[in-house]
Write an enzyme that holds these catalytic residues in place. Structure first.
Site, PDB file in Angstrom:
ATOM      1  N   PHE A 153       0.809  -1.227   0.000  1.00  0.00           N
ATOM      2  CA  PHE A 153       0.000   0.000   0.000  1.00  0.00           C
ATOM      3  C   PHE A 153       0.837   1.269   0.000  1.00  0.00           C
ATOM      4  CE2 PHE A 153       0.742  -0.262   4.624  1.00  0.00           C
ATOM      5  CZ  PHE A 153       0.958   1.078   4.924  1.00  0.00           C
ATOM      6  N   LYS A 177      -1.165  -6.535  -9.559  1.00  0.00           N
ATOM      7  CA  LYS A 177      -2.144  -6.738  -8.472  1.00  0.00           C
ATOM      8  C   LYS A 177      -1.715  -5.819  -7.331  1.00  0.00           C
ATOM      9  CE  LYS A 177      -2.960  -8.270  -4.919  1.00  0.00           C
ATOM     10  NZ  LYS A 177      -3.365  -7.391  -3.762  1.00  0.00           N
ATOM     11  N   SER A 230       5.226  -7.177   3.149  1.00  0.00           N
ATOM     12  CA  SER A 230       5.783  -7.551   4.446  1.00  0.00           C
ATOM     13  C   SER A 230       6.564  -8.862   4.340  1.00  0.00           C
ATOM     14  CB  SER A 230       4.639  -7.695   5.451  1.00  0.00           C
ATOM     15  OG  SER A 230       3.728  -8.656   4.970  1.00  0.00           O
ATOM     16  N   CYS A 285       9.700   1.349   3.705  1.00  0.00           N
ATOM     17  CA  CYS A 285      10.592   0.242   4.059  1.00  0.00           C
ATOM     18  C   CYS A 285      12.025   0.723   4.226  1.00  0.00           C
ATOM     19  CB  CYS A 285      10.541  -0.843   2.993  1.00  0.00           C
ATOM     20  SG  CYS A 285      11.280  -0.287   1.463  1.00  0.00           S
ATOM     21  N   GLU A 387       9.091  -4.487  12.936  1.00  0.00           N
ATOM     22  CA  GLU A 387       8.797  -3.352  12.065  1.00  0.00           C
ATOM     23  C   GLU A 387       7.483  -2.708  12.512  1.00  0.00           C
ATOM     24  OE1 GLU A 387       7.620  -4.258   7.982  1.00  0.00           O
ATOM     25  OE2 GLU A 387       8.763  -2.517   7.299  1.00  0.00           O
TER      26      GLU A 387
HETATM   27  P1  NAD Z   1       1.427  -6.788   2.796  1.00  0.00           P
HETATM   28  O1  NAD Z   1       2.460  -7.838   2.844  1.00  0.00           O
HETATM   29  O2  NAD Z   1       0.308  -6.840   3.777  1.00  0.00           O
HETATM   30  O3  NAD Z   1       0.730  -6.743   1.346  1.00  0.00           O
HETATM   31  C1  NAD Z   1       1.501  -6.699   0.165  1.00  0.00           C
HETATM   32  C2  NAD Z   1       0.691  -7.314  -0.971  1.00  0.00           C
HETATM   33  O4  NAD Z   1       0.429  -8.697  -0.669  1.00  0.00           O
HETATM   34  C3  NAD Z   1      -0.664  -6.654  -1.193  1.00  0.00           C
HETATM   35  O5  NAD Z   1      -0.925  -6.611  -2.575  1.00  0.00           O
HETATM   36  C4  NAD Z   1      -1.644  -7.578  -0.465  1.00  0.00           C
HETATM   37  O6  NAD Z   1      -2.928  -7.556  -1.033  1.00  0.00           O
HETATM   38  C5  NAD Z   1      -0.979  -8.944  -0.626  1.00  0.00           C
HETATM   39  N1  NAD Z   1      -1.207  -9.835   0.533  1.00  0.00           N
HETATM   40  C6  NAD Z   1      -1.427  -9.464   1.818  1.00  0.00           C
HETATM   41  N2  NAD Z   1      -1.547 -10.554   2.605  1.00  0.00           N
HETATM   42  C7  NAD Z   1      -1.406 -11.627   1.793  1.00  0.00           C
HETATM   43  C8  NAD Z   1      -1.422 -13.029   2.029  1.00  0.00           C
HETATM   44  N3  NAD Z   1      -1.613 -13.536   3.249  1.00  0.00           N
HETATM   45  N4  NAD Z   1      -1.223 -13.846   0.981  1.00  0.00           N
HETATM   46  C9  NAD Z   1      -1.021 -13.350  -0.251  1.00  0.00           C
HETATM   47  N5  NAD Z   1      -1.000 -12.031  -0.532  1.00  0.00           N
HETATM   48  C10 NAD Z   1      -1.187 -11.169   0.485  1.00  0.00           C
HETATM   49  O7  NAD Z   1       2.194  -5.383   2.901  1.00  0.00           O
HETATM   50  P2  NAD Z   1       1.577  -3.934   3.065  1.00  0.00           P
HETATM   51  O8  NAD Z   1       1.022  -3.788   4.444  1.00  0.00           O
HETATM   52  O9  NAD Z   1       0.707  -3.606   1.911  1.00  0.00           O
HETATM   53  O10 NAD Z   1       2.899  -3.042   2.910  1.00  0.00           O
HETATM   54  C11 NAD Z   1       3.768  -2.769   3.978  1.00  0.00           C
HETATM   55  C12 NAD Z   1       4.931  -3.740   4.006  1.00  0.00           C
HETATM   56  O11 NAD Z   1       5.635  -3.699   2.762  1.00  0.00           O
HETATM   57  C13 NAD Z   1       5.958  -3.380   5.059  1.00  0.00           C
HETATM   58  O12 NAD Z   1       6.378  -4.558   5.693  1.00  0.00           O
HETATM   59  C14 NAD Z   1       7.091  -2.762   4.270  1.00  0.00           C
HETATM   60  O13 NAD Z   1       8.371  -2.849   4.871  1.00  0.00           O
HETATM   61  C15 NAD Z   1       7.034  -3.563   3.023  1.00  0.00           C
HETATM   62  N6  NAD Z   1       7.712  -2.872   1.934  1.00  0.00           N
HETATM   63  C16 NAD Z   1       8.911  -3.358   1.528  1.00  0.00           C
HETATM   64  C17 NAD Z   1       9.610  -2.714   0.527  1.00  0.00           C
HETATM   65  C18 NAD Z   1      10.942  -3.232   0.065  1.00  0.00           C
HETATM   66  O14 NAD Z   1      11.402  -2.820  -0.985  1.00  0.00           O
HETATM   67  N7  NAD Z   1      11.572  -4.112   0.794  1.00  0.00           N
HETATM   68  C19 NAD Z   1       9.062  -1.571  -0.080  1.00  0.00           C
HETATM   69  C20 NAD Z   1       7.816  -1.112   0.362  1.00  0.00           C
HETATM   70  C21 NAD Z   1       7.147  -1.784   1.368  1.00  0.00           C
END
Ligand code: NAD
Length: 497
Positions: A153, A177, A230, A285, A387
């Protein structure tokens, strides 16, 4: 699709806006807690329809001359620039970060579009002639087929743009997606690509959560998956995707340290930390989450750090105002951050600035958490280890540089470490010894520009090849090696013209 309201969310498959979903996720405007958009959730049938559209479009797109593909991306770049202000406003409304932060993230995304435009220059293969007698070698790149991007997000434009411009320019077709929490900017990016002339089916977008992701992970016609989110989900995506025989690059969460040395320049360090810790409401992140240093180093900067943090303004981000800090993305996320703050208090850290329950005059119902600082955090406390993804800083005091490095390297994450110092020797020590993929020296957020890989290590990344740069191109292409030999039993002067 040009007349679609900017807050109407649809899937886009084969160039068509699709709004036939029967189930929806209601995303609230984080400033007002009122419904901003209803996000349609794709059925497995629609996911398959998107894959089939991308598969059908692949042969012709892969065979389209690369310079022609590049001309479309130049048009995309121009459209993106024309729409820059509108995209920034949409992004800050759906996410909550202020419009300047939204513009900053769009500029980083634009850099990747520019890299994609110039891809023909690096797409070329290699040659080595006369490796053996009369034997020449050359390599050719080929796209993989249908590729997928699953995004979080917090950067609804920049992170999709890490993925699809390079992949599509390389000749792949693509399904995005995005997160259901910030679907609108991502949808607009896909819509603009159609307006720039990308043929139907080349770039598609479907919305949804785990069910949609699972349908993509196991679909036999998908070749590669790029994920950012995440760590638990990144690990899951990597395991499921590779088990299904796909290439996967999966970036996860982070816990980034900033090491402040006793000789750090006070004002520059404080300014960089304020932006790195509290910018984009800490939902980055690459945000600094822990400051580490000796008593001498911490005591030099802390009064000023606290003073500047206290003066940051909070306000709504869906209008003309530009506060320093907007709301976090959702009520659930606000409560999660507040839960971490309470845990810090319960575990005995010293709360020197408490951002809970701030009064925000122009957005009384918004999901706000103000700047929060904990001092004297012990390394084993929850707030030091997990985090938080919000505007919360933990300060850990150590008695030497070596202890600081040891503490930093205990983290299971490996995105970024920053050092503030005037000493080249200390900076070099961190540069060499920090177990992470991105190091900053006297900078706030060392997020690499598009010419360099976004290089997470440890549990911040699962896979081999990162997004951006030549690694991003290698991830979404395969190479063929051609060995050529022309028999020399005919004499040259026998060749008939
Ligand atoms: P998230 O892991 O909850 O969701 C990421 C994506 O995965 C979304 O499209 C979501 O719909 C999907 N998703 C969520 N739960 C799922 C599941 N159980 N099974 C399959 N798909 C699923 O992450 P978020 O809350 O949207 O974003 C924040 C996280 O992203 C933080 O942990 C942040 O550190 C990380 N992030 C990492 C980077 C990087 O480059 N390392 C960059 C930006 C954000």
């Amino acid at each position: 699709m040009a007349n679609r309201s900017q807050y109407t969310c649809t899937h886009i498959v084969n160039g068509e806006a699709i709004d036939t979903s029967e189930t929806f996720f209601e995303h609230l405007n984080p400033n007002t807690a009122t419904v901003l958009t209803r996000v349609p959730l794709a059925s497995p049938e629609l996911v398959n329809q998107a894959v089939q559209a991308a598969k059908a479009a692949f042969a012709e797109w892969a065979n389209t001359p690369i310079v022609k593909r590049s001309q479309i991306f130049y048009r995309y770049k121009r459209l993106f620039e024309d729409q820059f202000a509108a995209l920034a406003q949409l992004l800050s409304t759906e996410h909550g970060k202020n419009v300047n932060e939204a513009k900053g993230s769009l500029r980083r995304g634009l850099e990747v579009i520019e890299l994609a435009c110039s891809l023909p220059a690096v797409y070329k293969g290699e040659t080595l002639r006369n490796v053996g007698g009369g034997v020449d070698y050359e390599t050719h790149r080929f796209p993989l087929g249908v590729c997928v991007g699953i995004t979080p997000f917090n950067f609804p434009a920049m992170i999709p743009l890490w993925m699809f411009p390079i992949s599509v320019m390389a000749g792949n077709t693509f399904i995005l997606k995005p997160s259901p929490q910030t679907p609108l900017t991502s949808t607009r990016l896909v819509e603009l690509a159609g307006e720039a002339g990308l043929p139907p089916g080349v770039l598609n977008i479907v919305h949804g959560g785990k069910e949609v992701v699972d349908a993509l992970l196991t679909h036999p016609d998908i070749q590669a998956i790029s994920f950012v989110g995440s760590t638990p989900v990144a690990r899951y995506i990597y395991q499921q995707g590779t088990n299904a025989g796909k290439r996967v690059q999966a970036s996860g969460g982070a816990k980034n340290y900033a090491l402040v040395m006793p000789d750090a320049p006070i004002d520059n360090t404080v300014n960089a930390l304020i932006s790195s810790v509290f910018g984009s409401i800490g939902e980055r992140c690459m945000a600094t989450s822990v400051v580490i240093g000796t008593d001498a180093a911490i005591d030099r900067i802390l009064p000023s750090l606290k003073n500047v943090a206290q003066q940051l303004t909070l306000g709504r981000t869906d209008g003309q105002n530009i506060p320093d800090i907007g709301p976090v993305v959702s009520k659930e996320h606000q409560e999660r951050i507040e839960g971490y703050i309470q845990k810090g208090v319960d575990e005995g850290a010293e709360l020197i600035l408490d951002g809970r329950n701030p009064f925000v005059a122009d957005a009384p119902n918004g999901f706000f958490v103000g700047p929060t600082i904990f001092d004297r955090v012990a390394p084993d406390m929850t707030i030091a280890q997990e985090e938080i993804f919000g505007p919360v800083l933990s300060i850990i005091r150590v008695n030497s540089l070596q202890n600081a490095i040891a503490q930093i390297n205990k983290s299971p994450f490996g995105n970024a470490v920053v050092v503030y110092t005037n000493s080249g020797r200390s900076a070099r020590e961190i540069q060499d010894k920090a177990e992470c993929g991105m190091v900053g020296i006297n900078v706030g957020v060392p997020a690499p520009m598009s010419l360099f890989p976004f290089s997470g290590w440890k549990q911040s990344f699962f896979g081999d090849l990162h997004v951006q740069s030549s690694e991003g191109l290698d991830f979404c292409t395969k190479k063929k090696v051609v060995m050529k030999r022309w028999f020399d039993d005919d004499q040259l002067n026998d060749i008939v013209f």
